[in-house]
Motif scaffolding. Structure first.
Motif, PDB file in Angstrom:
ATOM      1  N   THR A  79      -3.704   5.138  -3.934  1.00 48.48           N
ATOM      2  CA  THR A  79      -3.946   3.870  -3.262  1.00 48.48           C
ATOM      3  C   THR A  79      -3.720   2.753  -4.275  1.00 48.48           C
ATOM      4  O   THR A  79      -4.333   2.753  -5.335  1.00 48.48           O
ATOM      5  N   ALA A  80      -2.845   1.833  -3.933  1.00 53.34           N
ATOM      6  CA  ALA A  80      -2.612   0.656  -4.768  1.00 53.34           C
ATOM      7  C   ALA A  80      -3.180  -0.549  -4.042  1.00 53.34           C
ATOM      8  O   ALA A  80      -2.980  -0.707  -2.834  1.00 53.34           O
ATOM      9  N   ILE A  81      -3.912  -1.379  -4.795  1.00 55.05           N
ATOM     10  CA  ILE A  81      -4.527  -2.582  -4.233  1.00 55.05           C
ATOM     11  C   ILE A  81      -4.115  -3.766  -5.112  1.00 55.05           C
ATOM     12  O   ILE A  81      -4.419  -3.800  -6.294  1.00 55.05           O
ATOM     13  N   VAL A  82      -3.395  -4.701  -4.521  1.00 54.58           N
ATOM     14  CA  VAL A  82      -3.023  -5.934  -5.207  1.00 54.58           C
ATOM     15  C   VAL A  82      -3.858  -7.034  -4.561  1.00 54.58           C
ATOM     16  O   VAL A  82      -3.929  -7.119  -3.335  1.00 54.58           O
ATOM     17  N   TYR A  83      -4.512  -7.851  -5.385  1.00 53.46           N
ATOM     18  CA  TYR A  83      -5.404  -8.851  -4.801  1.00 53.46           C
ATOM     19  C   TYR A  83      -5.411 -10.150  -5.587  1.00 53.46           C
ATOM     20  O   TYR A  83      -5.130 -10.183  -6.781  1.00 53.46           O
ATOM     21  N   GLY A  84      -5.733 -11.219  -4.878  1.00 58.21           N
ATOM     22  CA  GLY A  84      -5.827 -12.537  -5.485  1.00 58.21           C
ATOM     23  C   GLY A  84      -6.272 -13.550  -4.452  1.00 58.21           C
ATOM     24  O   GLY A  84      -6.352 -13.251  -3.257  1.00 58.21           O
ATOM     25  N   ARG A  85      -6.550 -14.749  -4.908  1.00 59.23           N
ATOM     26  CA  ARG A  85      -7.003 -15.839  -4.035  1.00 59.23           C
ATOM     27  C   ARG A  85      -5.810 -16.640  -3.531  1.00 59.23           C
ATOM     28  O   ARG A  85      -4.920 -16.980  -4.290  1.00 59.23           O
ATOM     29  N   ASP A  86      -5.827 -16.921  -2.225  1.00 60.72           N
ATOM     30  CA  ASP A  86      -4.849 -17.792  -1.569  1.00 60.72           C
ATOM     31  C   ASP A  86      -5.634 -18.768  -0.702  1.00 60.72           C
ATOM     32  O   ASP A  86      -6.340 -18.336   0.219  1.00 60.72           O
ATOM     33  N   ALA A  87      -5.534 -20.043  -1.009  1.00 61.25           N
ATOM     34  CA  ALA A  87      -6.194 -21.082  -0.213  1.00 61.25           C
ATOM     35  C   ALA A  87      -7.676 -20.761   0.010  1.00 61.25           C
ATOM     36  O   ALA A  87      -8.199 -20.872   1.116  1.00 61.25           O
ATOM     37  N   GLY A  88      -8.351 -20.307  -1.030  1.00 60.62           N
ATOM     38  CA  GLY A  88      -9.782 -20.032  -0.949  1.00 60.62           C
ATOM     39  C   GLY A  88     -10.139 -18.669  -0.394  1.00 60.62           C
ATOM     40  O   GLY A  88     -11.286 -18.243  -0.471  1.00 60.62           O
ATOM     41  N   LYS A  89      -9.194 -17.985   0.194  1.00 64.79           N
ATOM     42  CA  LYS A  89      -9.441 -16.647   0.734  1.00 64.79           C
ATOM     43  C   LYS A  89      -9.010 -15.595  -0.286  1.00 64.79           C
ATOM     44  O   LYS A  89      -8.067 -15.813  -1.038  1.00 64.79           O
ATOM     45  N   LEU A  90      -9.689 -14.463  -0.270  1.00 63.93           N
ATOM     46  CA  LEU A  90      -9.270 -13.327  -1.086  1.00 63.93           C
ATOM     47  C   LEU A  90      -8.321 -12.497  -0.234  1.00 63.93           C
ATOM     48  O   LEU A  90      -8.670 -12.068   0.868  1.00 63.93           O
ATOM     49  N   THR A  91      -7.100 -12.303  -0.722  1.00 63.32           N
ATOM     50  CA  THR A  91      -6.102 -11.533   0.009  1.00 63.32           C
ATOM     51  C   THR A  91      -5.885 -10.217  -0.711  1.00 63.32           C
ATOM     52  O   THR A  91      -5.759 -10.188  -1.937  1.00 63.32           O
ATOM     53  N   LEU A  92      -5.855  -9.129   0.069  1.00 61.55           N
ATOM     54  CA  LEU A  92      -5.622  -7.798  -0.476  1.00 61.55           C
ATOM     55  C   LEU A  92      -4.413  -7.165   0.190  1.00 61.55           C
ATOM     56  O   LEU A  92      -4.288  -7.189   1.417  1.00 61.55           O
ATOM     57  N   ALA A  93      -3.523  -6.635  -0.625  1.00 60.43           N
ATOM     58  CA  ALA A  93      -2.394  -5.832  -0.152  1.00 60.43           C
ATOM     59  C   ALA A  93      -2.712  -4.398  -0.570  1.00 60.43           C
ATOM     60  O   ALA A  93      -2.878  -4.118  -1.758  1.00 60.43           O
ATOM     61  N   ILE A  94      -2.820  -3.509   0.396  1.00 61.51           N
ATOM     62  CA  ILE A  94      -3.249  -2.137   0.141  1.00 61.51           C
ATOM     63  C   ILE A  94      -2.166  -1.184   0.627  1.00 61.51           C
ATOM     64  O   ILE A  94      -1.643  -1.351   1.732  1.00 61.51           O
ATOM     65  N   ALA A  95      -1.849  -0.190  -0.175  1.00 60.37           N
ATOM     66  CA  ALA A  95      -0.881   0.828   0.227  1.00 60.37           C
ATOM     67  C   ALA A  95      -1.418   2.195  -0.163  1.00 60.37           C
ATOM     68  O   ALA A  95      -1.969   2.367  -1.252  1.00 60.37           O
ATOM     69  N   ILE A  96      -1.249   3.156   0.737  1.00 62.20           N
ATOM     70  CA  ILE A  96      -1.718   4.521   0.511  1.00 62.20           C
ATOM     71  C   ILE A  96      -0.577   5.479   0.825  1.00 62.20           C
ATOM     72  O   ILE A  96       0.041   5.388   1.886  1.00 62.20           O
ATOM     73  N   THR A  97      -0.314   6.380  -0.106  1.00 60.55           N
ATOM     74  CA  THR A  97       0.705   7.409   0.092  1.00 60.55           C
ATOM     75  C   THR A  97       0.431   8.552  -0.884  1.00 60.55           C
ATOM     76  O   THR A  97      -0.612   8.594  -1.512  1.00 60.55           O
ATOM     77  N   ASP A  98       1.377   9.448  -1.046  1.00 59.85           N
ATOM     78  CA  ASP A  98       1.143  10.639  -1.871  1.00 59.85           C
ATOM     79  C   ASP A  98       1.594  10.486  -3.324  1.00 59.85           C
ATOM     80  O   ASP A  98       1.418  11.384  -4.123  1.00 59.85           O
ATOM     81  N   ASP A  99       2.162   9.329  -3.677  1.00 65.70           N
ATOM     82  CA  ASP A  99       2.717   9.147  -5.009  1.00 65.70           C
ATOM     83  C   ASP A  99       2.323   7.776  -5.564  1.00 65.70           C
ATOM     84  O   ASP A  99       2.439   6.761  -4.862  1.00 65.70           O
ATOM     85  N   ALA A 100       1.875   7.722  -6.811  1.00 67.34           N
ATOM     86  CA  ALA A 100       1.388   6.488  -7.414  1.00 67.34           C
ATOM     87  C   ALA A 100       2.456   5.395  -7.461  1.00 67.34           C
ATOM     88  O   ALA A 100       2.195   4.249  -7.097  1.00 67.34           O
ATOM     89  N   GLU A 101       3.641   5.720  -7.912  1.00 69.67           N
ATOM     90  CA  GLU A 101       4.687   4.698  -8.025  1.00 69.67           C
ATOM     91  C   GLU A 101       5.099   4.183  -6.649  1.00 69.67           C
ATOM     92  O   GLU A 101       5.336   2.985  -6.463  1.00 69.67           O
ATOM     93  N   ARG A 102       5.161   5.068  -5.675  1.00 70.30           N
ATOM     94  CA  ARG A 102       5.490   4.668  -4.307  1.00 70.30           C
ATOM     95  C   ARG A 102       4.381   3.756  -3.750  1.00 70.30           C
ATOM     96  O   ARG A 102       4.669   2.750  -3.109  1.00 70.30           O
ATOM     97  N   ALA A 103       3.112   4.086  -4.009  1.00 74.59           N
ATOM     98  CA  ALA A 103       2.002   3.247  -3.552  1.00 74.59           C
ATOM     99  C   ALA A 103       2.113   1.848  -4.160  1.00 74.59           C
ATOM    100  O   ALA A 103       1.911   0.844  -3.470  1.00 74.59           O
ATOM    101  N   ARG A 104       2.425   1.787  -5.449  1.00 69.87           N
ATOM    102  CA  ARG A 104       2.583   0.489  -6.106  1.00 69.87           C
ATOM    103  C   ARG A 104       3.729  -0.307  -5.480  1.00 69.87           C
ATOM    104  O   ARG A 104       3.614  -1.516  -5.259  1.00 69.87           O
ATOM    105  N   THR A 105       4.837   0.355  -5.183  1.00 74.39           N
ATOM    106  CA  THR A 105       5.986  -0.315  -4.562  1.00 74.39           C
ATOM    107  C   THR A 105       5.617  -0.868  -3.189  1.00 74.39           C
ATOM    108  O   THR A 105       5.939  -2.014  -2.865  1.00 74.39           O
ATOM    109  N   TYR A 106       4.941  -0.073  -2.372  1.00 72.52           N
ATOM    110  CA  TYR A 106       4.550  -0.517  -1.029  1.00 72.52           C
ATOM    111  C   TYR A 106       3.529  -1.650  -1.104  1.00 72.52           C
ATOM    112  O   TYR A 106       3.582  -2.595  -0.312  1.00 72.52           O
ATOM    113  N   ALA A 107       2.577  -1.571  -2.043  1.00 72.91           N
ATOM    114  CA  ALA A 107       1.594  -2.655  -2.191  1.00 72.91           C
ATOM    115  C   ALA A 107       2.292  -3.943  -2.639  1.00 72.91           C
ATOM    116  O   ALA A 107       1.971  -5.027  -2.164  1.00 72.91           O
ATOM    117  N   ARG A 108       3.262  -3.819  -3.535  1.00 72.27           N
ATOM    118  CA  ARG A 108       4.038  -4.982  -3.990  1.00 72.27           C
ATOM    119  C   ARG A 108       4.778  -5.611  -2.815  1.00 72.27           C
ATOM    120  O   ARG A 108       4.768  -6.843  -2.642  1.00 72.27           O
TER     121      ARG A 108
END
Length: 190
Positions: free
Chosen positions: A155-184
């Motif tokens: 599971t890759a989780i990319v997160y940060g603040r946008d206009a006061g809200k916390l935004t999370l991009a989450i991707a789940i798959t069977d491979d770490a690099e693939r999860a990072r690519t999908y979260a990106r």
């Protein structure tokens, strides 16, 4: 008899999907339907205050060599602050939460064997690592089966603040690099 049941199940499923047609998120541009990604209805799925689902897409095994899910959500207020603090300060707790079974085992009826209720050793290993993603903070959670290291999930989780809200991009798959690519890809679609 079986074919009637299958037909009835198919009709019920189609009716449910038709009822959800206006509840899909905006989709994720880089994880498009022409590559096997399917948007999921989200409007009525999330009932937590302060949580805004923007998009959830899924790529089933029939369409993709590696089954996967990606989501873009936003949080605000107290829930956003709590989530950001948890992601930023306590990745070990996050790893423990990922390692917990989704449902605790039920004791057998009529038996009060203390061994059956004692916590069992995990059948997997979980690791959490941090990385940077396009100026945002990111975590990678990897789970591997102890008896078969080739079996696992990431599971890759990319997160940060946008206009006061916390935004999370989450991707789940069977491979770490693939999860990072999908979260990106999900993060870029925000």
């Amino acid at each position: 008899m079986r074919s009637r049941f299958r037909l009835a199940a198919l009709l019920v499923g189609l009716c449910l999907l038709a009822a959800c047609t206006n509840q899909f998120g905006a989709g994720i541009t880089e994880l498009a339907a022409d590559r096997g990604w399917q948007p999921l209805p989200i409007a009525d799925w999330v009932v937590n205050d302060g949580l805004e689902p923007r998009s959830i897409v899924y790529c089933p095994r029939e369409s993709c060599a590696h089954q996967a899910m990606a989501a873009l959500i936003s949080l605000e207020g107290k829930r956003a602050d709590e989530m950001e603090r948890a992601l930023a300060t306590d990745p070990a707790r996050l790893a423990r939460e990922f390692a917990k079974p989704s449902t605790p085992p039920k004791p057998e009826k009529g038996k009060t064997n203390p061994k059956s209720t004692a916590p069992k050793a995990p059948k997997s290993t979980t690791s959490v690592s941090r990385y940077d993603e396009s100026g945002a903070s990111a975590l990678l959670v990897e789970i591997r089966a102890k008896d078969s290291p080739s079996r696992g999930a990431a599971t890759a989780i990319v997160y940060g603040r946008d206009a006061g809200k916390l935004t999370l991009a989450i991707a789940i798959t069977d491979d770490a690099e693939r999860a990072r690519t999908y979260a990106r890809s999900t993060w870029r679609s925000r």
